[in-house]
Write a protein that holds these residues in place. Structure first.
Motif, PDB file in Angstrom:
ATOM      1  N   TYR A 108      13.468  21.244  87.806  1.00 15.41           N
ATOM      2  CA  TYR A 108      14.363  21.007  86.677  1.00 15.41           C
ATOM      3  C   TYR A 108      14.340  19.526  86.300  1.00 15.41           C
ATOM      4  CZ  TYR A 108      16.591  25.608  87.011  1.00 15.41           C
ATOM      5  OH  TYR A 108      16.839  26.962  87.005  1.00 15.41           O
ATOM      6  N   ALA A 109      14.387  19.254  85.005  1.00 13.59           N
ATOM      7  CA  ALA A 109      14.524  17.884  84.504  1.00 13.59           C
ATOM      8  C   ALA A 109      15.949  17.714  83.993  1.00 13.59           C
ATOM      9  CB  ALA A 109      13.524  17.625  83.381  1.00 13.59           C
ATOM     10  N   THR A 110      16.652  16.742  84.526  1.00 13.36           N
ATOM     11  CA  THR A 110      18.053  16.541  84.145  1.00 13.36           C
ATOM     12  C   THR A 110      18.161  15.949  82.751  1.00 13.36           C
ATOM     13  OG1 THR A 110      18.704  16.223  86.444  1.00 13.36           O
ATOM     14  CG2 THR A 110      20.199  15.379  84.759  1.00 13.36           C
ATOM     15  N   THR A 111      18.965  16.573  81.930  1.00 13.82           N
ATOM     16  CA  THR A 111      19.243  16.112  80.567  1.00 13.82           C
ATOM     17  C   THR A 111      20.750  15.913  80.418  1.00 13.82           C
ATOM     18  OG1 THR A 111      17.337  17.283  79.634  1.00 13.82           O
ATOM     19  CG2 THR A 111      19.117  16.717  78.117  1.00 13.82           C
ATOM     20  N   ARG A 112      21.136  14.719  80.043  1.00  8.02           N
ATOM     21  CA  ARG A 112      22.564  14.421  79.881  1.00  8.02           C
ATOM     22  C   ARG A 112      23.046  14.869  78.497  1.00  8.02           C
ATOM     23  NH1 ARG A 112      25.126  10.542  83.123  1.00  8.02           N
ATOM     24  NH2 ARG A 112      26.309   9.755  81.328  1.00  8.02           N
ATOM     25  N   LEU A 113      24.057  15.701  78.483  1.00  5.22           N
ATOM     26  CA  LEU A 113      24.707  16.075  77.230  1.00  5.22           C
ATOM     27  C   LEU A 113      25.846  15.076  77.006  1.00  5.22           C
ATOM     28  CD1 LEU A 113      24.813  19.984  77.482  1.00  5.22           C
ATOM     29  CD2 LEU A 113      22.999  18.487  76.620  1.00  5.22           C
ATOM     30  N   ASP A 114      25.435  13.859  76.631  1.00  4.18           N
ATOM     31  CA  ASP A 114      26.362  12.726  76.608  1.00  4.18           C
ATOM     32  C   ASP A 114      26.645  12.227  75.200  1.00  4.18           C
ATOM     33  OD1 ASP A 114      23.877  11.705  76.070  1.00  4.18           O
ATOM     34  OD2 ASP A 114      24.007  10.026  77.462  1.00  4.18           O
TER      35      ASP A 114
ATOM     36  N   ALA B 132      18.025  20.914  83.275  1.00  4.14           N
ATOM     37  CA  ALA B 132      19.311  21.036  83.948  1.00  4.14           C
ATOM     38  C   ALA B 132      20.274  20.093  83.249  1.00  4.14           C
ATOM     39  CB  ALA B 132      19.192  20.670  85.430  1.00  4.14           C
ATOM     40  N   PHE B 133      21.394  20.617  82.782  1.00  3.17           N
ATOM     41  CA  PHE B 133      22.324  19.808  82.010  1.00  3.17           C
ATOM     42  C   PHE B 133      23.288  19.056  82.930  1.00  3.17           C
ATOM     43  CE2 PHE B 133      21.834  23.184  78.525  1.00  3.17           C
ATOM     44  CZ  PHE B 133      20.782  22.491  77.956  1.00  3.17           C
ATOM     45  N   GLU B 134      23.360  17.743  82.731  1.00  3.59           N
ATOM     46  CA  GLU B 134      24.437  16.946  83.302  1.00  3.59           C
ATOM     47  C   GLU B 134      25.497  16.867  82.212  1.00  3.59           C
ATOM     48  OE1 GLU B 134      25.218  12.558  85.378  1.00  3.59           O
ATOM     49  OE2 GLU B 134      23.231  13.097  84.616  1.00  3.59           O
ATOM     50  N   GLN B 135      26.642  17.460  82.461  1.00  3.98           N
ATOM     51  CA  GLN B 135      27.590  17.675  81.372  1.00  3.98           C
ATOM     52  C   GLN B 135      29.018  17.687  81.887  1.00  3.98           C
ATOM     53  OE1 GLN B 135      26.867  21.602  79.719  1.00  3.98           O
ATOM     54  NE2 GLN B 135      26.905  22.593  81.700  1.00  3.98           N
ATOM     55  N   GLY B 136      29.929  17.676  80.959  1.00  2.00           N
ATOM     56  CA  GLY B 136      31.337  17.743  81.318  1.00  2.00           C
ATOM     57  C   GLY B 136      32.153  16.632  80.683  1.00  2.00           C
ATOM     58  N   PRO B 137      33.469  16.667  80.854  1.00  2.45           N
ATOM     59  CA  PRO B 137      34.338  15.652  80.232  1.00  2.45           C
ATOM     60  C   PRO B 137      33.980  14.229  80.620  1.00  2.45           C
ATOM     61  CG  PRO B 137      35.641  17.491  81.068  1.00  2.45           C
ATOM     62  CD  PRO B 137      34.245  17.704  81.566  1.00  2.45           C
TER      63      PRO B 137
ATOM     64  N   ALA C 287      24.466  20.657  71.476  1.00  2.18           N
ATOM     65  CA  ALA C 287      25.265  21.276  72.523  1.00  2.18           C
ATOM     66  C   ALA C 287      26.001  20.183  73.295  1.00  2.18           C
ATOM     67  CB  ALA C 287      24.378  22.080  73.459  1.00  2.18           C
ATOM     68  N   LEU C 288      27.326  20.319  73.399  1.00  2.00           N
ATOM     69  CA  LEU C 288      28.144  19.375  74.155  1.00  2.00           C
ATOM     70  C   LEU C 288      28.455  19.891  75.550  1.00  2.00           C
ATOM     71  CD1 LEU C 288      30.732  18.316  71.416  1.00  2.00           C
ATOM     72  CD2 LEU C 288      28.484  17.327  71.917  1.00  2.00           C
ATOM     73  N   TYR C 289      28.487  21.210  75.701  1.00  3.19           N
ATOM     74  CA  TYR C 289      28.742  21.818  77.009  1.00  3.19           C
ATOM     75  C   TYR C 289      28.226  23.249  76.946  1.00  3.19           C
ATOM     76  CZ  TYR C 289      30.998  22.856  81.452  1.00  3.19           C
ATOM     77  OH  TYR C 289      31.221  23.184  82.767  1.00  3.19           O
ATOM     78  N   VAL C 290      27.500  23.675  77.989  1.00  3.16           N
ATOM     79  CA  VAL C 290      26.916  25.009  78.044  1.00  3.16           C
ATOM     80  C   VAL C 290      27.338  25.654  79.360  1.00  3.16           C
ATOM     81  CG1 VAL C 290      24.789  26.369  77.922  1.00  3.16           C
ATOM     82  CG2 VAL C 290      24.932  24.169  76.727  1.00  3.16           C
ATOM     83  N   ALA C 291      27.804  26.908  79.295  1.00  2.00           N
ATOM     84  CA  ALA C 291      28.321  27.562  80.491  1.00  2.00           C
ATOM     85  C   ALA C 291      27.849  29.004  80.566  1.00  2.00           C
ATOM     86  CB  ALA C 291      29.853  27.521  80.499  1.00  2.00           C
ATOM     87  N   GLY C 292      27.866  29.544  81.796  1.00  2.06           N
ATOM     88  CA  GLY C 292      27.578  30.953  81.997  1.00  2.06           C
ATOM     89  C   GLY C 292      26.120  31.310  81.809  1.00  2.06           C
ATOM     90  N   GLY C 293      25.884  32.491  81.242  1.00  2.63           N
ATOM     91  CA  GLY C 293      24.538  33.027  81.147  1.00  2.63           C
ATOM     92  C   GLY C 293      23.565  32.149  80.395  1.00  2.63           C
ATOM     93  N   LEU C 294      24.037  31.345  79.443  1.00  2.00           N
ATOM     94  CA  LEU C 294      23.143  30.476  78.687  1.00  2.00           C
ATOM     95  C   LEU C 294      22.781  29.212  79.461  1.00  2.00           C
ATOM     96  CD1 LEU C 294      24.784  30.799  75.166  1.00  2.00           C
ATOM     97  CD2 LEU C 294      22.665  31.857  75.946  1.00  2.00           C
ATOM     98  N   ASN C 295      23.455  28.972  80.581  1.00  2.00           N
ATOM     99  CA  ASN C 295      23.181  27.790  81.387  1.00  2.00           C
ATOM    100  C   ASN C 295      22.358  28.122  82.625  1.00  2.00           C
ATOM    101  OD1 ASN C 295      23.501  24.964  81.922  1.00  2.00           O
ATOM    102  ND2 ASN C 295      25.048  25.456  83.460  1.00  2.00           N
TER     103      ASN C 295
END
Length: 534
Positions: A42-48, A516-521, A300-308
């Motif tokens: 996985y390559a980490t991508t920041r949803l920043d 792989a998304f690095e994401q969250g508040p 995309a600002l945050y992705v959860a569940g089956g799409l993540n």
């Protein structure tokens, strides 16, 4: 669904409130299911994204949307595996623990579901939607007497007397969905328009009832948006009917939205282009079909569940429910990261010059948009295999027609290079699923037609543009049938030795397989705390 409600106390006793159906296996650093470092796949991508420029109310909406989306992660964990905490706590190695979190379970989504945690065993084809050991034949027989068993929004469980029963998602996951609905209700008064306010209130109600939880359908695109509920993701490989909990928090991308609008303006002419066979046109959208009316592309600002879980989509398929918004949602920042981080390294390693530099974010965005437009030409009942194959072929065919218009966008070389990289990438990471089977069959067909060629000396693939232009219409017709799509896929299913060798060479370069998304508040810049909205 009176029988389900009457059985609810029994089910809660049997299931322990419906949570934690599976035990967490122990881990082994020498697991044979992994031949390289799992984290490297996985390559980490920041949803920043910086949301600080949004009005205060909309920034508070984003915070509430993220909180609502986070609840869907717990729901999807239960659907995909079972007890998340027991699994993660049992894995001593931090890298494998993180890999389990990325995969929502102990099975590698980038290697056909192979277990990478000792003791996990094979992945159940029905994930955790059904009791372990249940066969498709037994389930179909039971569903003749109770059609809730094969409904898309129920969890199937076995009662003490051995019979099967189904509990709707809104009851099985009542606590999580109540929390999500509460966040949507808190966000509704902050919405800038009455339409979005009503939409959020309807979404909250749908999450807590038997109403089909589809995406909201705003009359006009909004600056921030939440897609939340259940959608088909292919997680259920027993019957292929169960929908998965998903959520995506979105912010409108103005520049990409303008590009999407230009593509939408040209779409009727693209369907009528000489390169598109007459047989494909009757199902095609017309000037009155709002495929890209008021189109909007989003980050995309945050992705959860089956799409993540596993490979990340660059677009969300339109929901099939009657009355739902049928306009595809394109994820501009995910498409950009896919081009730069996944497809371009693949092209540099496997494609012949001059193709690699032509695999760009612009080309990926356009091909994704036209692939989604091609999906709208298919009936809702089309199989996942037929949909994937037709979208790949027709999307690239429409992109060829777009390039012929010379409107300042990518040329046909860019679209062919991007299409080839997409096919190879898809069969690399998802070979056992419908999308991977479709990509392998399309690749083999184009190779046999001479549209693709392989240089044994360099190990690289090239495109013959004129042959490709002739082959794409016949490929699209083949996927649309007759014969049926499964027969076409089976006839072109073998993995060529040269491609297998090329993929092994690609693995040795360490090129990642997925994002792989690095994401969250804490990642989003300028975000207002959700508590400020209360």
């Amino acid at each position: 669904m009176p029988r389900v409600r009457s059985l609810l106390p029994v089910l809660l006793a049997v299931l322990g409130a419906g949570i934690g159906c599976q035990q967490g296996p122990s881990s082994s650093p020498d697991d044979p299911g992994s031949t390289d470092s799992p984290a490297g796949r996985y390559a980490t991508t920041r949803l920043d994204a910086d949301v600080g420029a949004l009005p205060d109310d909309q920034r508070k909406m984003v915070s509430l949307f993220v909180e609502a989306a986070q609840t869907m992660d717990g729901v999807f964990w239960e659907q995909a595996y079972g007890n998340r905490d027991s699994l993660l706590q049992a894995i001593a190695d931090p890298q494998r623990r993180r890999y389990a979190a990325l995969n929502y379970g102990p099975w590698d989504r980038l290697r056909g579901g192979a277990p990478f945690v000792d003791g996990a065993g094979p992945r159940p084809p029905g994930a955790n939607f059904y009791p372990s050991g249940l066969t498709a034949e037994a389930l179909r027989q039971a569903a003749q007497a109770d059609d809730a068993l094969d409904a898309p929004d129920t969890m199937v469980r076995r009662l003490p007397d051995g019979t099967l029963t189904a509990l709707p998602y809104h009851l099985f996951f009542a606590e999580a969905l109540t929390t999500a609905a509460g966040r949507l209700r808190e966000a509704a008064p902050l919405a800038p328009t009455d339409a979005q306010r009503s939409s959020l209130e309807r979404r909250a109600e749908a999450l807590m009832t038997e109403a089909d939880p589809v995406a909201d359908a705003p009359a006009r695109p909004h600056a921030v948006r939440l897609v939340i509920g259940s959608m088909p993701t292919g997680e259920d490989r027993l019957l292929g009917v169960k929908a998965s909990a998903t959520a995506v928090v979105l912010r409108r991308d103005s520049a990409r939205s303008r590009r999407l609008a230009r593509i939408g303006d040209r779409l009727p002419a693209l369907w009528s282009a000489r390169s598109v066979p007459d047989r494909l046109r009757p199902a095609a959208p017309t000037d009155d079909t709002p495929v890209y009316d008021d189109a909007a592309a989003y980050d995309a600002l945050y992705v959860a569940g089956g799409l993540n879980a596993g490979p990340k989509p660059t677009a969300l398929p339109p929901p099939a429910a009657a009355g739902a918004d049928r306009r595809p949602l394109l994820l501009a920042n995910v498409a950009r990261a896919t081009a730069d981080t996944l497809l371009r390294p693949l092209a540099d390693a496997l494609l012949a010059e001059p193709l690699p530099p032509h695999v760009t974010a612009d080309a990926v965005f356009d091909v994704t948009a036209l692939r989604q437009a091609a999906r709208t030409a298919l009936p809702d009942t089309a199989s996942a295999l037929r949909t994937a194959g037709t979208a790949d072929a027709l999307g690239l065919l429409l992109a060829t027609a777009l390039a012929a218009r010379r409107d300042g966008g990518p040329d046909s070389t860019a679209y062919y290079a991007t299409g080839l990289a997409h096919l190879v990438h898809t069969l690399r990471v998802d070979s056992a699923a419908a999308a991977g089977r479709a990509a392998r069959a399309s690749f083999n067909y184009l190779r046999k037609q001479g549209a693709l060629s392989h240089d044994a000396g360099t190990g690289r693939y090239a495109v013959a543009p004129d042959t490709m232009a002739r082959a794409l219409p016949t490929l699209a017709r083949a996927w649309l049938g007759p014969p049926a799509a499964p027969a076409f896929a089976e006839r072109h299913d073998a993995m060529p030795a040269a491609l297998r060798s090329a993929l092994r060479r690609l693995e040795r370069t360490g090129a990642p397989r997925a994002l792989a998304f690095e994401q969250g508040p804490s990642i989003l810049r300028g975000l207002a705390p959700a508590t400020a909205a209360r």
